[in-house]
Design a protein around this motif. Structure first.
Motif, mmCIF file in Angstrom:
data_model
loop_
_atom_site.group_PDB
_atom_site.id
_atom_site.type_symbol
_atom_site.label_atom_id
_atom_site.label_comp_id
_atom_site.label_asym_id
_atom_site.label_seq_id
_atom_site.Cartn_x
_atom_site.Cartn_y
_atom_site.Cartn_z
ATOM 1 N N LYS A 70 0.834 -1.203 0.000
ATOM 2 C CA LYS A 70 0.000 0.000 0.000
ATOM 3 C C LYS A 70 0.870 1.254 0.000
ATOM 4 C CE LYS A 70 -3.640 2.694 0.848
ATOM 5 N NZ LYS A 70 -4.726 2.954 -0.119
ATOM 6 N N GLY A 118 -5.812 -7.337 -6.669
ATOM 7 C CA GLY A 118 -5.787 -6.989 -5.252
ATOM 8 C C GLY A 118 -4.900 -5.791 -4.974
ATOM 9 N N ALA A 159 -6.476 -2.539 -6.265
ATOM 10 C CA ALA A 159 -7.559 -2.029 -5.415
ATOM 11 C C ALA A 159 -7.046 -1.042 -4.372
ATOM 12 C CB ALA A 159 -8.271 -3.193 -4.726
ATOM 13 N N TYR A 160 -5.775 -1.215 -3.937
ATOM 14 C CA TYR A 160 -5.220 -0.319 -2.924
ATOM 15 C C TYR A 160 -5.068 1.111 -3.418
ATOM 16 C CZ TYR A 160 -4.063 -4.483 -0.201
ATOM 17 O OH TYR A 160 -4.135 -5.649 0.521
ATOM 18 N N ALA A 187 -10.575 -3.048 2.063
ATOM 19 C CA ALA A 187 -10.178 -4.162 1.199
ATOM 20 C C ALA A 187 -10.223 -5.476 1.980
ATOM 21 C CB ALA A 187 -8.775 -3.928 0.633
ATOM 22 N N GLN A 188 -9.751 -5.460 3.240
ATOM 23 C CA GLN A 188 -9.800 -6.667 4.069
ATOM 24 C C GLN A 188 -11.230 -7.079 4.362
ATOM 25 O OE1 GLN A 188 -6.322 -7.379 3.497
ATOM 26 N NE2 GLN A 188 -7.000 -8.596 5.217
ATOM 27 N N LYS A 203 -12.649 -8.883 1.459
ATOM 28 C CA LYS A 203 -12.094 -10.221 1.308
ATOM 29 C C LYS A 203 -12.863 -11.257 2.116
ATOM 30 C CE LYS A 203 -7.292 -8.924 0.302
ATOM 31 N NZ LYS A 203 -5.899 -8.963 0.797
ATOM 32 N N GLY A 207 -12.514 0.614 -7.030
ATOM 33 C CA GLY A 207 -11.725 -0.203 -6.125
ATOM 34 C C GLY A 207 -12.450 -1.460 -5.689
ATOM 35 N N GLN A 250 -11.194 -5.270 -6.230
ATOM 36 C CA GLN A 250 -11.055 -6.184 -5.099
ATOM 37 C C GLN A 250 -11.903 -7.433 -5.291
ATOM 38 O OE1 GLN A 250 -8.884 -5.729 -2.321
ATOM 39 N NE2 GLN A 250 -9.407 -7.894 -2.295
#
Length: 317
Positions: free
Chosen positions: A30, A97, A100-101, A109-110, A113, A161, A165
């Motif tokens: 990131k 992935g 997406a950051y 993002a987490q 997931k 984003g 993701q």
């Protein structure tokens, strides 16, 4: 008793190493992608560098230094029908992935997931590897509800984003499905260093082709950027070390244990990102929705351990 204590100490040490490396690599990527100091907003190029580095290191360790061994049994047919799809999906997961950051916070993002089990289950049913049941349908509904609540609570949601993701989630789900097919139908089991040895070059090639068309010209036009070689090597080395830490944890415990450790890692990433990055603003709704998914995962893993390995509950928890 002394040997048991030593084994328990090593297990916890490997788990802490995995959590630290996994969390640190997320923050590292990131920072590299979004930091004005580094000025390297090229996720495809960064992921390509990681795969090339892993390919070179695996080759040096197995073929030149010979400190690690690549397991036998790989054939051109197996490589073409199994390794190539796995490598392509692995490349897709890392590329999307990391991209997406650039648009959403690490914490969000987490949270997104957390929908991974739903994607894996749906694709598993389509591939004939899973069976639809009322119990699984209820679990998948709880997961989906938790992710929807967490998304609703996001203040600065960026749908570009989110799409990236979700694409990464689908890629990872497909990779896991292909891995299961690879083991069940092909009957070939490889240790992680062997998997990295075969998959990394394939992933690098899959990333190189889109990099030529999507990012190379932008990187040429961008001009010089402040990306010290030492920092670049350290970033690639952290990625390689993370993959090896997964190998250490699974070797000394089980794949289930690393899932439990992943729960801890996710919370560490979500909470620390709120401190480290200005674009992360957690809300009560965010945490409530994500908490639903975390509790569901803890409950599922707990009952799995009770049913399969009742003697290791104390060690894991």
């Amino acid at each position: 008793m002394a040997d048991l204590k030593k084994e328990g100490f090593l297990t916890y040490a490997y788990l802490l190493l995995y959590i630290a490396l996994s969390s640190g690599q997320i923050f590292f990527n990131k920072w590299v992608l979004s930091s004005k100091e580094i000025n390297f907003p090229f996720p495809l190029g960064l992921t390509l560098l990681h795969m090339v580095f892993s390919s070179v290191v695996c080759f040096v360790l197995t073929k030149i230094l010979k400190v690690l061994k690549v397991e036998e049994g790989m054939t051109p047919e197996i490589y073409a029908t199994s390794v190539v799809p796995i490598g392509a999906m692995f490349a897709m997961t890392l590329w999307l992935g990391n991209t997406a950051y650039l648009y959403i916070s690490v914490a969000f993002a987490q949270m997104l997931k957390a929908i991974m089990p739903v994607a894996v289950f749906v694709l598993g049913v389509a591939a004939g590897l899973e069976v639809m049941s009322c119990k699984m349908l209820l679990i998948m509904s709880v997961i989906s509800f938790g992710v929807l609540v967490a998304s609703y609570g996001e203040i600065n949601i960026n749908w570009i984003g989110v799409v990236y993701q979700m694409g990464g989630v689908v890629g990872e789900a497909l990779r896991l499905i292909f891995m299961e097919i690879f083991v069940k139908k092909k009957g070939l089991k490889l240790n992680p260093i062997s998997v990295m040895y075969y998959v990394s070059p394939c992933s690098a090639l899959c990333l190189f082709l889109p990099w030529i068309f999507l990012e190379k010209s932008k990187m040429d036009e961008h001009g010089p950027w402040n990306f010290p070689p030492v920092l670049l090597i350290l970033n690639c080395l952290c990625t390689f070390a993370l993959n090896l830490s997964v190998f250490l944890v699974i070797t000394h415990t089980s794949a289930l244990t690393i899932r439990v450790a992943g729960v801890v890692k996710d919370w560490v990433v979500v909470l620390l990102s709120a401190v480290l990055f200005a674009d992360t603003k957690l809300t009560t709704i965010n945490l409530f929705g994500y908490g639903i998914d975390i509790l569901r995962q803890i409950g599922t893993d707990w009952f799995s351990v009770r049913n399969l390995c009742p003697n290791v509950i104390l060690l894991i928890w």
